[in-house]
Every structure is written in C-alpha cells, then in structure tokens.
Design a protein around this motif. Structure first.
Motif, PDB file in Angstrom:
ATOM      1  N   LYS A   1     -53.728  60.255  67.763  1.00  0.00           N
ATOM      2  CA  LYS A   1     -52.820  61.095  66.983  1.00  0.00           C
ATOM      3  C   LYS A   1     -52.868  60.684  65.512  1.00  0.00           C
ATOM      4  CE  LYS A   1     -51.118  63.130  70.644  1.00  0.00           C
ATOM      5  NZ  LYS A   1     -51.239  64.544  70.908  1.00  0.00           N
ATOM      6  N   ARG A   2     -52.559  61.625  64.625  1.00  0.00           N
ATOM      7  CA  ARG A   2     -52.357  61.296  63.213  1.00  0.00           C
ATOM      8  C   ARG A   2     -50.960  60.689  63.106  1.00  0.00           C
ATOM      9  NH1 ARG A   2     -52.019  65.606  59.646  1.00  0.00           N
ATOM     10  NH2 ARG A   2     -52.154  64.081  57.995  1.00  0.00           N
ATOM     11  N   ILE A   3     -50.860  59.519  62.488  1.00  0.00           N
ATOM     12  CA  ILE A   3     -49.608  58.762  62.466  1.00  0.00           C
ATOM     13  C   ILE A   3     -49.314  58.287  61.056  1.00  0.00           C
ATOM     14  CG2 ILE A   3     -48.398  56.734  63.376  1.00  0.00           C
ATOM     15  CD1 ILE A   3     -50.660  56.713  65.606  1.00  0.00           C
ATOM     16  N   VAL A   4     -48.039  58.355  60.684  1.00  0.00           N
ATOM     17  CA  VAL A   4     -47.582  57.678  59.470  1.00  0.00           C
ATOM     18  C   VAL A   4     -46.305  56.917  59.822  1.00  0.00           C
ATOM     19  CG1 VAL A   4     -46.199  59.598  58.538  1.00  0.00           C
ATOM     20  CG2 VAL A   4     -47.113  57.869  56.994  1.00  0.00           C
ATOM     21  N   CYS A   5     -46.240  55.679  59.352  1.00  0.00           N
ATOM     22  CA  CYS A   5     -45.056  54.849  59.508  1.00  0.00           C
ATOM     23  C   CYS A   5     -44.379  54.728  58.144  1.00  0.00           C
ATOM     24  CB  CYS A   5     -45.417  53.452  60.001  1.00  0.00           C
ATOM     25  SG  CYS A   5     -46.155  53.427  61.637  1.00  0.00           S
ATOM     26  N   LEU A   6     -43.083  54.917  58.118  1.00  0.00           N
ATOM     27  CA  LEU A   6     -42.294  54.780  56.900  1.00  0.00           C
ATOM     28  C   LEU A   6     -41.368  53.583  57.043  1.00  0.00           C
ATOM     29  CD1 LEU A   6     -41.108  58.477  56.414  1.00  0.00           C
ATOM     30  CD2 LEU A   6     -43.022  57.348  55.289  1.00  0.00           C
ATOM     31  N   TYR A   7     -41.146  52.865  55.936  1.00  0.00           N
ATOM     32  CA  TYR A   7     -40.210  51.744  55.976  1.00  0.00           C
ATOM     33  C   TYR A   7     -39.638  51.486  54.596  1.00  0.00           C
ATOM     34  CZ  TYR A   7     -43.931  48.945  53.881  1.00  0.00           C
ATOM     35  OH  TYR A   7     -44.903  48.465  53.031  1.00  0.00           O
ATOM     36  N   ARG A   8     -38.441  50.885  54.591  1.00  0.00           N
ATOM     37  CA  ARG A   8     -37.781  50.452  53.367  1.00  0.00           C
ATOM     38  C   ARG A   8     -37.759  48.937  53.346  1.00  0.00           C
ATOM     39  NH1 ARG A   8     -34.392  53.150  56.129  1.00  0.00           N
ATOM     40  NH2 ARG A   8     -32.654  51.714  55.980  1.00  0.00           N
ATOM     41  N   ASN A   9     -37.999  48.350  52.192  1.00  0.00           N
ATOM     42  CA  ASN A   9     -37.864  46.901  52.030  1.00  0.00           C
ATOM     43  C   ASN A   9     -36.409  46.601  51.697  1.00  0.00           C
ATOM     44  OD1 ASN A   9     -40.562  46.079  52.418  1.00  0.00           O
ATOM     45  ND2 ASN A   9     -41.086  46.766  50.362  1.00  0.00           N
ATOM     46  N   ILE A  10     -35.635  46.225  52.716  1.00  0.00           N
ATOM     47  CA  ILE A  10     -34.215  45.932  52.500  1.00  0.00           C
ATOM     48  C   ILE A  10     -33.838  44.619  53.166  1.00  0.00           C
ATOM     49  CG2 ILE A  10     -33.443  48.322  52.194  1.00  0.00           C
ATOM     50  CD1 ILE A  10     -32.661  48.352  55.149  1.00  0.00           C
ATOM     51  N   ASP A  11     -32.903  43.944  52.543  1.00  0.00           N
ATOM     52  CA  ASP A  11     -32.336  42.709  53.107  1.00  0.00           C
ATOM     53  C   ASP A  11     -33.396  41.717  53.574  1.00  0.00           C
ATOM     54  OD1 ASP A  11     -29.776  43.790  52.707  1.00  0.00           O
ATOM     55  OD2 ASP A  11     -29.786  44.733  54.682  1.00  0.00           O
ATOM     56  N   GLY A  12     -34.507  41.657  52.883  1.00  0.00           N
ATOM     57  CA  GLY A  12     -35.542  40.691  53.239  1.00  0.00           C
ATOM     58  C   GLY A  12     -36.280  41.022  54.525  1.00  0.00           C
ATOM     59  N   SER A  13     -36.033  42.209  55.091  1.00  0.00           N
ATOM     60  CA  SER A  13     -36.726  42.571  56.330  1.00  0.00           C
ATOM     61  C   SER A  13     -38.202  42.802  56.048  1.00  0.00           C
ATOM     62  CB  SER A  13     -36.108  43.831  56.944  1.00  0.00           C
ATOM     63  OG  SER A  13     -36.330  44.938  56.103  1.00  0.00           O
ATOM     64  N   LYS A  14     -39.012  42.513  57.037  1.00  0.00           N
ATOM     65  CA  LYS A  14     -40.450  42.675  56.884  1.00  0.00           C
ATOM     66  C   LYS A  14     -40.997  43.481  58.039  1.00  0.00           C
ATOM     67  CE  LYS A  14     -41.090  38.685  54.138  1.00  0.00           C
ATOM     68  NZ  LYS A  14     -41.193  37.340  53.952  1.00  0.00           N
ATOM     69  N   VAL A  15     -41.909  44.366  57.720  1.00  0.00           N
ATOM     70  CA  VAL A  15     -42.576  45.170  58.735  1.00  0.00           C
ATOM     71  C   VAL A  15     -43.704  44.337  59.329  1.00  0.00           C
ATOM     72  CG1 VAL A  15     -43.954  47.247  59.113  1.00  0.00           C
ATOM     73  CG2 VAL A  15     -41.979  47.323  57.591  1.00  0.00           C
ATOM     74  N   SER A  16     -43.879  44.457  60.621  1.00  0.00           N
ATOM     75  CA  SER A  16     -44.917  43.725  61.331  1.00  0.00           C
ATOM     76  C   SER A  16     -46.291  43.923  60.702  1.00  0.00           C
ATOM     77  CB  SER A  16     -44.951  44.177  62.788  1.00  0.00           C
ATOM     78  OG  SER A  16     -46.087  43.663  63.444  1.00  0.00           O
ATOM     79  N   ALA A  17     -47.047  42.834  60.609  1.00  0.00           N
ATOM     80  CA  ALA A  17     -48.424  42.902  60.120  1.00  0.00           C
ATOM     81  C   ALA A  17     -49.278  43.754  61.051  1.00  0.00           C
ATOM     82  CB  ALA A  17     -49.015  41.499  60.007  1.00  0.00           C
ATOM     83  N   MET A  18     -48.904  43.856  62.313  1.00  0.00           N
ATOM     84  CA  MET A  18     -49.655  44.688  63.261  1.00  0.00           C
ATOM     85  C   MET A  18     -49.567  46.161  62.881  1.00  0.00           C
ATOM     86  SD  MET A  18     -51.154  42.678  65.256  1.00  0.00           S
ATOM     87  CE  MET A  18     -51.722  43.744  66.572  1.00  0.00           C
ATOM     88  N   LEU A  19     -48.480  46.547  62.216  1.00  0.00           N
ATOM     89  CA  LEU A  19     -48.364  47.916  61.719  1.00  0.00           C
ATOM     90  C   LEU A  19     -49.021  48.048  60.352  1.00  0.00           C
ATOM     91  CD1 LEU A  19     -44.689  48.863  62.675  1.00  0.00           C
ATOM     92  CD2 LEU A  19     -46.794  49.388  63.911  1.00  0.00           C
ATOM     93  N   LYS A  20     -48.601  47.211  59.426  1.00  0.00           N
ATOM     94  CA  LYS A  20     -49.110  47.329  58.059  1.00  0.00           C
ATOM     95  C   LYS A  20     -50.612  47.079  57.965  1.00  0.00           C
ATOM     96  CE  LYS A  20     -46.697  45.896  54.577  1.00  0.00           C
ATOM     97  NZ  LYS A  20     -45.930  45.027  53.677  1.00  0.00           N
ATOM     98  N   GLY A  21     -51.147  46.275  58.864  1.00  0.00           N
ATOM     99  CA  GLY A  21     -52.568  45.953  58.821  1.00  0.00           C
ATOM    100  C   GLY A  21     -53.459  46.861  59.644  1.00  0.00           C
ATOM    101  N   SER A  22     -52.868  47.803  60.361  1.00  0.00           N
ATOM    102  CA  SER A  22     -53.668  48.663  61.236  1.00  0.00           C
ATOM    103  C   SER A  22     -54.497  49.662  60.432  1.00  0.00           C
ATOM    104  CB  SER A  22     -52.771  49.446  62.194  1.00  0.00           C
ATOM    105  OG  SER A  22     -53.555  50.346  62.957  1.00  0.00           O
ATOM    106  N   PRO A  23     -55.770  49.801  60.776  1.00  0.00           N
ATOM    107  CA  PRO A  23     -56.611  50.810  60.122  1.00  0.00           C
ATOM    108  C   PRO A  23     -56.463  52.194  60.763  1.00  0.00           C
ATOM    109  CG  PRO A  23     -57.932  49.562  61.661  1.00  0.00           C
ATOM    110  CD  PRO A  23     -56.546  48.943  61.685  1.00  0.00           C
ATOM    111  N   ASN A  24     -55.627  52.293  61.824  1.00  0.00           N
ATOM    112  CA  ASN A  24     -55.529  53.535  62.586  1.00  0.00           C
ATOM    113  C   ASN A  24     -54.479  54.515  62.088  1.00  0.00           C
ATOM    114  OD1 ASN A  24     -57.503  52.817  64.609  1.00  0.00           O
ATOM    115  ND2 ASN A  24     -56.023  51.269  65.228  1.00  0.00           N
ATOM    116  N   PHE A  25     -53.682  54.101  61.121  1.00  0.00           N
ATOM    117  CA  PHE A  25     -52.642  54.984  60.597  1.00  0.00           C
ATOM    118  C   PHE A  25     -52.165  54.479  59.242  1.00  0.00           C
ATOM    119  CE2 PHE A  25     -50.822  52.069  63.721  1.00  0.00           C
ATOM    120  CZ  PHE A  25     -49.895  51.372  62.959  1.00  0.00           C
TER     121      PHE A  25
END
Length: 133
Positions: free
Chosen positions: A88-112
């Motif tokens: 599937k075509r995928i986009v993940c959206l996120y906000r950088n708030i309160d020091g939270s971090k998005v998983s490297a498995m998401l941010k580093g994926s070449p699939n979306f």
C-alpha cells in the motif's frame, strides 16, 4: 479512493479530536474506511478477533494508508507493517511534542513516507500532497 486512517485507540485517545479533523479533510478525496478512529467514544462491543478481522478487511480494501503516529500504538505499528506487506501507499504523520520520539523502524523505513508537522493546517497540506502524488 478508499482511505485507511490509523491512529491510537487503546494506546491513548488524547489525539481523537485531531484524528477527527484529519479524517474530515481526507473525506474530500474519498471514503475513509476507518472514520470511527476520530470518534470521541469508540464502542468496545466487538471481540478482539472481530476488530482484527474487520480492520484487516478494510486495510485490504484501501488504496492508501494514513497513520498518525505521535501517540505510540502497537496496533498502529502492526497495521503499518501489514500495509507494507500489501504494498500500500503509506504516509505516517507525527508531531515532535514533549520529547516524544517516533520509532526508528518507522522513520528509517524505505517503504513509506514519515512526515513531521506542527499544525493541523500543515498536516492537511502534507496529506493533500501525498494524495496528489
């Protein structure tokens, strides 16, 4: 166009209103199969198996997947992984708030795509661009 919107349910509902606004924006492009993600109160009358099977059917039916991943959720991660398997075509959206971090498995994926935003208007612009690609 069938759109699968994914956001945290059991992981936390603090972004339910934000999900609702994003879903309303997405409706101009097609049918949001998972519109209930934006509801303030979600019924818990179905079994876990029924929820899984229904979500997987909607995921298979979808043309694109939009995941709001600011609030960590195992279910959302599972859905993204399955959507990758389904190509599937995928986009993940996120906000950088309160020091939270998005998983490297998401941010580093070449699939979306994984995109950061600060305001609802910025998120809508990202979604409109993704859909028009």
């Amino acid at each position: 166009m069938n759109i699968y919107f994914s956001g945290s349910i059991r992981g936390g509902r603090q972004d339910a209103e934000l999900y609702k606004q994003l879903i309303e924006h997405l409706k101009q492009y097609g049918t949001v199969l998972t519109e209930h993600i934006g509801y303030e109160n979600i019924s818990h009358s179905k079994t876990d198996r029924e929820i899984h099977d229904e979500d997987m059917a909607w995921l298979r039916e979808s043309d694109i997947v939009i995941a709001e991943v600011t609030t960590p959720s195992l279910g959302v991660g599972y859905e993204i992984g399955r959507a990758v398997e389904m190509e599937k075509r995928i986009v993940c959206l996120y906000r950088n708030i309160d020091g939270s971090k998005v998983s490297a498995m998401l941010k580093g994926s070449p699939n979306f795509q994984c995109k950061s935003y600060q305001t609802i208007e910025e998120a809508k612009t990202i979604l409109s661009g993704f859909i028009s690609e």
